[in-house]
Design a protein around this motif. Structure first.
Motif, PDB file in Angstrom:
ATOM      1  N   GLN A 224     -22.897  70.472  10.985  1.00 40.80           N
ATOM      2  CA  GLN A 224     -21.356  70.811  10.677  1.00 40.80           C
ATOM      3  C   GLN A 224     -21.183  70.012   9.420  1.00 40.80           C
ATOM      4  OE1 GLN A 224     -18.590  68.997  13.422  1.00 40.80           O
ATOM      5  NE2 GLN A 224     -20.701  68.757  14.794  1.00 40.80           N
ATOM      6  N   SER A 225     -19.927  70.278   8.645  1.00 43.89           N
ATOM      7  CA  SER A 225     -19.613  69.319   7.546  1.00 43.89           C
ATOM      8  C   SER A 225     -18.843  68.283   8.056  1.00 43.89           C
ATOM      9  CB  SER A 225     -19.085  70.304   6.291  1.00 43.89           C
ATOM     10  OG  SER A 225     -20.110  71.080   5.958  1.00 43.89           O
ATOM     11  N   VAL A 226     -19.130  67.128   7.908  1.00 44.40           N
ATOM     12  CA  VAL A 226     -18.087  66.069   8.412  1.00 44.40           C
ATOM     13  C   VAL A 226     -18.333  65.011   7.387  1.00 44.40           C
ATOM     14  CG1 VAL A 226     -18.358  66.433  10.873  1.00 44.40           C
ATOM     15  CG2 VAL A 226     -20.077  65.072  10.049  1.00 44.40           C
ATOM     16  N   GLY A 227     -17.105  64.116   7.197  1.00 43.02           N
ATOM     17  CA  GLY A 227     -17.005  62.922   6.499  1.00 43.02           C
ATOM     18  C   GLY A 227     -17.531  63.096   4.927  1.00 43.02           C
ATOM     19  N   GLY A 228     -17.710  64.279   4.386  1.00 37.79           N
ATOM     20  CA  GLY A 228     -18.048  64.622   3.162  1.00 37.79           C
ATOM     21  C   GLY A 228     -19.367  64.791   2.828  1.00 37.79           C
ATOM     22  N   GLY A 229     -20.259  64.822   3.985  1.00 40.96           N
ATOM     23  CA  GLY A 229     -21.841  65.134   4.184  1.00 40.96           C
ATOM     24  C   GLY A 229     -22.105  66.250   5.183  1.00 40.96           C
ATOM     25  N   THR A 230     -23.085  66.486   5.223  1.00 42.55           N
ATOM     26  CA  THR A 230     -23.832  67.405   6.451  1.00 42.55           C
ATOM     27  C   THR A 230     -24.533  66.700   7.532  1.00 42.55           C
ATOM     28  OG1 THR A 230     -23.963  69.097   4.689  1.00 42.55           O
ATOM     29  CG2 THR A 230     -25.016  69.352   6.720  1.00 42.55           C
TER      30      THR A 230
ATOM     31  N   TYR B  90     -28.302  63.100   8.952  1.00 38.06           N
ATOM     32  CA  TYR B  90     -27.059  63.020   8.181  1.00 38.06           C
ATOM     33  C   TYR B  90     -27.392  62.807   6.765  1.00 38.06           C
ATOM     34  CZ  TYR B  90     -22.151  62.180   6.714  1.00 38.06           C
ATOM     35  OH  TYR B  90     -20.881  62.281   6.393  1.00 38.06           O
ATOM     36  N   ASP B  91     -26.674  63.566   5.995  1.00 37.02           N
ATOM     37  CA  ASP B  91     -26.873  63.494   4.616  1.00 37.02           C
ATOM     38  C   ASP B  91     -25.614  63.441   3.712  1.00 37.02           C
ATOM     39  OD1 ASP B  91     -29.855  64.187   3.813  1.00 37.02           O
ATOM     40  OD2 ASP B  91     -29.509  65.896   4.982  1.00 37.02           O
ATOM     41  N   HIS B  92     -25.451  62.764   2.884  1.00 43.73           N
ATOM     42  CA  HIS B  92     -24.178  62.335   2.196  1.00 43.73           C
ATOM     43  C   HIS B  92     -24.415  62.186   0.659  1.00 43.73           C
ATOM     44  CE1 HIS B  92     -20.050  61.205   0.721  1.00 43.73           C
ATOM     45  NE2 HIS B  92     -19.655  61.647   2.027  1.00 43.73           N
ATOM     46  N   ALA B  93     -24.052  63.041  -0.402  1.00 41.28           N
ATOM     47  CA  ALA B  93     -24.318  62.605  -1.891  1.00 41.28           C
ATOM     48  C   ALA B  93     -23.862  61.607  -2.622  1.00 41.28           C
ATOM     49  CB  ALA B  93     -24.210  64.153  -2.346  1.00 41.28           C
ATOM     50  N   LYS B  94     -22.730  61.142  -2.017  1.00 40.06           N
ATOM     51  CA  LYS B  94     -21.632  60.155  -2.695  1.00 40.06           C
ATOM     52  C   LYS B  94     -21.704  58.656  -1.922  1.00 40.06           C
ATOM     53  CE  LYS B  94     -19.261  63.617  -5.114  1.00 40.06           C
ATOM     54  NZ  LYS B  94     -18.020  64.286  -5.280  1.00 40.06           N
ATOM     55  N   LYS B  95     -21.932  58.698  -0.605  1.00 37.10           N
ATOM     56  CA  LYS B  95     -21.494  57.309  -0.046  1.00 37.10           C
ATOM     57  C   LYS B  95     -22.798  56.973   0.854  1.00 37.10           C
ATOM     58  CE  LYS B  95     -16.814  58.556   0.847  1.00 37.10           C
ATOM     59  NZ  LYS B  95     -15.690  58.437   1.638  1.00 37.10           N
ATOM     60  N   SER B  96     -22.985  55.548   1.078  1.00 36.07           N
ATOM     61  CA  SER B  96     -24.097  55.211   2.170  1.00 36.07           C
ATOM     62  C   SER B  96     -23.780  55.651   3.301  1.00 36.07           C
ATOM     63  CB  SER B  96     -23.714  53.539   1.797  1.00 36.07           C
ATOM     64  OG  SER B  96     -24.487  53.034   0.745  1.00 36.07           O
ATOM     65  N   HIS B  97     -24.515  55.827   4.120  1.00 34.35           N
ATOM     66  CA  HIS B  97     -24.379  56.627   5.575  1.00 34.35           C
ATOM     67  C   HIS B  97     -25.706  56.180   6.294  1.00 34.35           C
ATOM     68  CE1 HIS B  97     -26.676  58.981   2.909  1.00 34.35           C
ATOM     69  NE2 HIS B  97     -27.324  59.626   3.855  1.00 34.35           N
ATOM     70  N   LYS B  98     -25.441  56.478   7.682  1.00 32.71           N
ATOM     71  CA  LYS B  98     -26.663  56.533   8.765  1.00 32.71           C
ATOM     72  C   LYS B  98     -26.286  57.493   9.779  1.00 32.71           C
ATOM     73  CE  LYS B  98     -24.542  52.768  11.345  1.00 32.71           C
ATOM     74  NZ  LYS B  98     -24.673  51.345  12.080  1.00 32.71           N
ATOM     75  N   ALA B  99     -27.441  57.562  10.420  1.00 28.85           N
ATOM     76  CA  ALA B  99     -27.590  58.558  11.585  1.00 28.85           C
ATOM     77  C   ALA B  99     -28.027  57.627  12.780  1.00 28.85           C
ATOM     78  CB  ALA B  99     -28.481  59.684  11.387  1.00 28.85           C
TER      79      ALA B  99
ATOM     80  N   TRP C 288     -28.786  51.934   7.196  1.00 29.30           N
ATOM     81  CA  TRP C 288     -27.981  52.297   6.284  1.00 29.30           C
ATOM     82  C   TRP C 288     -28.897  53.198   5.173  1.00 29.30           C
ATOM     83  CZ3 TRP C 288     -23.248  53.460   7.175  1.00 29.30           C
ATOM     84  CH2 TRP C 288     -22.401  52.724   8.095  1.00 29.30           C
ATOM     85  N   LYS C 289     -28.603  54.132   4.744  1.00 33.41           N
ATOM     86  CA  LYS C 289     -29.111  54.911   3.391  1.00 33.41           C
ATOM     87  C   LYS C 289     -28.221  55.055   2.236  1.00 33.41           C
ATOM     88  CE  LYS C 289     -32.711  55.581   6.241  1.00 33.41           C
ATOM     89  NZ  LYS C 289     -34.040  55.078   5.758  1.00 33.41           N
ATOM     90  N   TYR C 290     -28.797  54.845   1.137  1.00 30.67           N
ATOM     91  CA  TYR C 290     -28.222  54.998   0.115  1.00 30.67           C
ATOM     92  C   TYR C 290     -27.665  56.418  -0.242  1.00 30.67           C
ATOM     93  CZ  TYR C 290     -29.958  50.649  -1.712  1.00 30.67           C
ATOM     94  OH  TYR C 290     -30.257  49.495  -1.763  1.00 30.67           O
ATOM     95  N   ALA C 291     -26.502  56.828  -1.009  1.00 31.64           N
ATOM     96  CA  ALA C 291     -25.986  57.930  -1.196  1.00 31.64           C
ATOM     97  C   ALA C 291     -27.281  59.040  -1.836  1.00 31.64           C
ATOM     98  CB  ALA C 291     -25.027  58.156  -2.090  1.00 31.64           C
ATOM     99  N   GLY C 292     -27.353  60.269  -1.216  1.00 29.53           N
ATOM    100  CA  GLY C 292     -28.492  61.197  -1.853  1.00 29.53           C
ATOM    101  C   GLY C 292     -29.688  61.003  -1.165  1.00 29.53           C
ATOM    102  N   THR C 293     -29.858  60.204  -0.068  1.00 33.53           N
ATOM    103  CA  THR C 293     -31.079  60.167   0.816  1.00 33.53           C
ATOM    104  C   THR C 293     -30.639  60.555   2.164  1.00 33.53           C
ATOM    105  OG1 THR C 293     -30.770  57.882   1.421  1.00 33.53           O
ATOM    106  CG2 THR C 293     -32.064  58.453  -0.510  1.00 33.53           C
TER     107      THR C 293
END
Length: 123
Positions: A50-56, A74-83, A96-101
């Protein structure tokens, strides 16, 4: 003549308000910064996305031999994120992963344990 213009202006204002209010739920859903799902034996799912928080976010659970496998990606093109994942009392995180990873977490454990999958972003 004045009355017609007054009603025309009111109708235009109403359309504008309705248009803006229809965007509000989409904006609110995109502003979320975390989420989770509980994956019990009754909810064994090989895949959810699902699309959530601006990512997938993709997540799921499956039985592998004598163990249960739970994952969160979890993938997010513009924000740091984690799963992250949890199975019973054990847990795993991608950190925490960088945007785009891609952030990926998975865990194996008891088939009788309840699994959880999580996603997070940093504002």
């Amino acid at each position: 003549m004045f009355k017609k213009q007054k009603y025309a202006l009111s109708a235009a204002a109403l359309v504008g308000v309705l248009s803006l209010s229809s965007l509000t739920p989409a904006l609110a859903a995109d502003e979320a910064t975390s989420g989770s799902v509980e994956l019990t034996n009754a909810r064994i799912t090989p895949f959810g996305s699902q699309s959530v928080g601006g990512g997938t976010w993709s997540y799921g659970t499956e039985n592998v031999g004598s163990q249960k496998h739970v994952w969160s990606i979890y993938d997010h093109a513009k924000k740091s994120h984690k799963a992250s994942t949890r199975l019973g009392s054990d847990s795993d995180t991608s950190g925490w992963k960088y945007a785009g990873t891609t952030a990926k977490s998975e865990i194996y454990g008891s088939k009788s344990a309840t699994g959880h999958a999580y996603w997070d972003v940093i504002e």
